[in-house]
Design a protein around this motif. Structure first.
Motif, PDB file in Angstrom:
ATOM      1  N   GLU A  53       0.953  -1.426   0.002  1.00 22.69           N
ATOM      2  CA  GLU A  53      -0.044  -0.155  -0.056  1.00 22.69           C
ATOM      3  C   GLU A  53       0.877   1.357   0.169  1.00 22.69           C
ATOM      4  OE1 GLU A  53      -3.588  -2.486   1.982  1.00 22.69           O
ATOM      5  OE2 GLU A  53      -2.718  -0.851   2.964  1.00 22.69           O
ATOM      6  N   LEU A  56       2.065   1.613  -3.615  1.00 18.27           N
ATOM      7  CA  LEU A  56       0.888   2.019  -4.541  1.00 18.27           C
ATOM      8  C   LEU A  56       0.597   3.562  -4.296  1.00 18.27           C
ATOM      9  CD1 LEU A  56      -1.444  -1.236  -4.003  1.00 18.27           C
ATOM     10  CD2 LEU A  56      -0.281  -0.393  -6.315  1.00 18.27           C
ATOM     11  N   THR A  59       3.166   5.753  -6.075  1.00 11.20           N
ATOM     12  CA  THR A  59       3.486   5.622  -7.387  1.00 11.20           C
ATOM     13  C   THR A  59       3.243   6.953  -8.265  1.00 11.20           C
ATOM     14  OG1 THR A  59       2.965   4.274  -9.392  1.00 11.20           O
ATOM     15  CG2 THR A  59       1.409   4.839  -8.114  1.00 11.20           C
ATOM     16  N   LEU A  64      -0.813   3.106 -12.595  1.00  8.45           N
ATOM     17  CA  LEU A  64      -0.755   2.693 -11.301  1.00  8.45           C
ATOM     18  C   LEU A  64      -1.678   3.737 -10.328  1.00  8.45           C
ATOM     19  CD1 LEU A  64       2.906   1.505 -10.683  1.00  8.45           C
ATOM     20  CD2 LEU A  64       0.909  -0.020 -10.533  1.00  8.45           C
ATOM     21  N   TYR A  68      -5.075   2.426  -8.049  1.00  9.16           N
ATOM     22  CA  TYR A  68      -4.768   2.648  -6.680  1.00  9.16           C
ATOM     23  C   TYR A  68      -6.199   2.887  -5.974  1.00  9.16           C
ATOM     24  CZ  TYR A  68      -3.485   4.270  -1.940  1.00  9.16           C
ATOM     25  OH  TYR A  68      -3.424   4.567  -0.632  1.00  9.16           O
ATOM     26  N   LEU A 118       3.465  -3.695  -9.782  1.00  8.77           N
ATOM     27  CA  LEU A 118       2.374  -3.713  -8.727  1.00  8.77           C
ATOM     28  C   LEU A 118       0.970  -4.073  -9.025  1.00  8.77           C
ATOM     29  CD1 LEU A 118       4.009  -0.481  -7.050  1.00  8.77           C
ATOM     30  CD2 LEU A 118       4.360  -2.867  -6.261  1.00  8.77           C
ATOM     31  N   ILE A 119       0.653  -3.853 -10.240  1.00  7.46           N
ATOM     32  CA  ILE A 119      -0.548  -4.218 -10.645  1.00  7.46           C
ATOM     33  C   ILE A 119      -0.955  -5.624 -10.287  1.00  7.46           C
ATOM     34  CG2 ILE A 119      -2.184  -4.464 -12.334  1.00  7.46           C
ATOM     35  CD1 ILE A 119      -0.936  -1.841 -13.670  1.00  7.46           C
ATOM     36  N   SER A 122      -1.268  -6.280  -6.572  1.00  8.24           N
ATOM     37  CA  SER A 122      -2.403  -5.516  -6.339  1.00  8.24           C
ATOM     38  C   SER A 122      -3.652  -6.654  -6.552  1.00  8.24           C
ATOM     39  CB  SER A 122      -2.774  -4.367  -6.790  1.00  8.24           C
ATOM     40  OG  SER A 122      -4.115  -3.856  -6.724  1.00  8.24           O
TER      41      SER A 122
END
Length: 243
Positions: A53, A56, A59, A64, A68, A118-119, A122
């Motif tokens: 978190e 995210l 970013t 991104l 988020y 990071l996607i 997530s």
């Protein structure tokens, strides 16, 4: 043209199935979970979600930023649970497992060097929480005899209180994924990273299994984990997943 939400769903189906078939999860869904083991599980997830978190939220990429959703954040919910299980000084009592440190290292590395990935992290975490995670929360409440409103905040989404809210949000999440307009190469990288995220999650659960086996005893371990092992062919077959 590849659709990202569908590519993630189909491309992680086998990894999702393998996660469901870990010894930890097999025992969990049958109610063989102790307060000591569950709080360790939550403590390690706290480190993971805090890292994810933070990455995210900080970013700068447009894709991104679109992905988020602060209403999904779990670190605050986990802090509430940890205060219940450990007491007010819970931060002084928890440390990440080695497997969790590896997980954190990967999140930090991705955030620094390839933040688009990071996607994948997530998607793997939050879509699971909104789907199968809801059933896990009910299992915990049923088998640990918890006080009303205590001990399972991790599985609660105050901004999405009803099943209908969660279903609508998951559809919004998929539409946002598909609206990013990523090329085939980026989509392939995200799917690959999502499979790695599933593996990191499995390793975290595996790290808790020695204590789990000791708590349930050899007889239960044999019946729940060993005797129900799928054949090699079944173990490798991708299955549909509800995310």
């Amino acid at each position: 043209m590849t659709v990202l939400s569908l590519a993630l769903r189909e491309g992680t189906a086998e990894a999702h199935t393998l996660a469901e078939r870990t010894a930890f999860m097999k025992c969990f869904v049958q109610g063989f979970i102790t307060p000591s083991l569950f709080r360790q599980f939550l403590a390690n997830l706290y480190f993971v979600y805090t890292a994810l978190e933070s990455a995210l939220a900080n970013t700068k990429g447009a894709s991104l930023r679109a992905m988020y959703f602060p209403e999904l954040n779990r670190s605050g919910q986990l802090a509430e649970d940890l205060a219940f299980y450990y007491g007010d000084n819970w931060r002084d009592q928890i440390t990440p497992l080695t497997a969790t440190r590896v997980y954190l290292s990967r999140i930090h590395d991705v955030a620094q060097n390839d933040p688009l990935l990071l996607i994948a992290h997530s998607y793997t975490r939050y879509m699971g929480d909104l789907s199968g995670g809801q059933a896990l929360g009910k299992i915990v409440r049923s088998h640990l005899a918890l006080p009303e409103g205590k001990g399972t905040a991790f599985y609660e989404f105050p901004a999405l209180p009803t099943p209908e809210d969660k279903k609508a949000f998951k559809q919004r999440y998929r539409e946002t994924l598909d609206g990013l307009g990523l090329d085939e190469g980026a989509i392939a990288r995200i799917v690959k990273e999502a499979n790695f995220a599933f593996a990191l999650n499995c390793n975290l659960m595996h790290a808790l299994e020695p204590e789990l086996k000791a708590s349930v005893g050899d007889r239960v371990w044999q019946s729940v984990v060993i005797e129900n092992q799928p054949s090699r062919r079944e173990h490798r077959r991708p299955e549909a997943v509800a995310v």
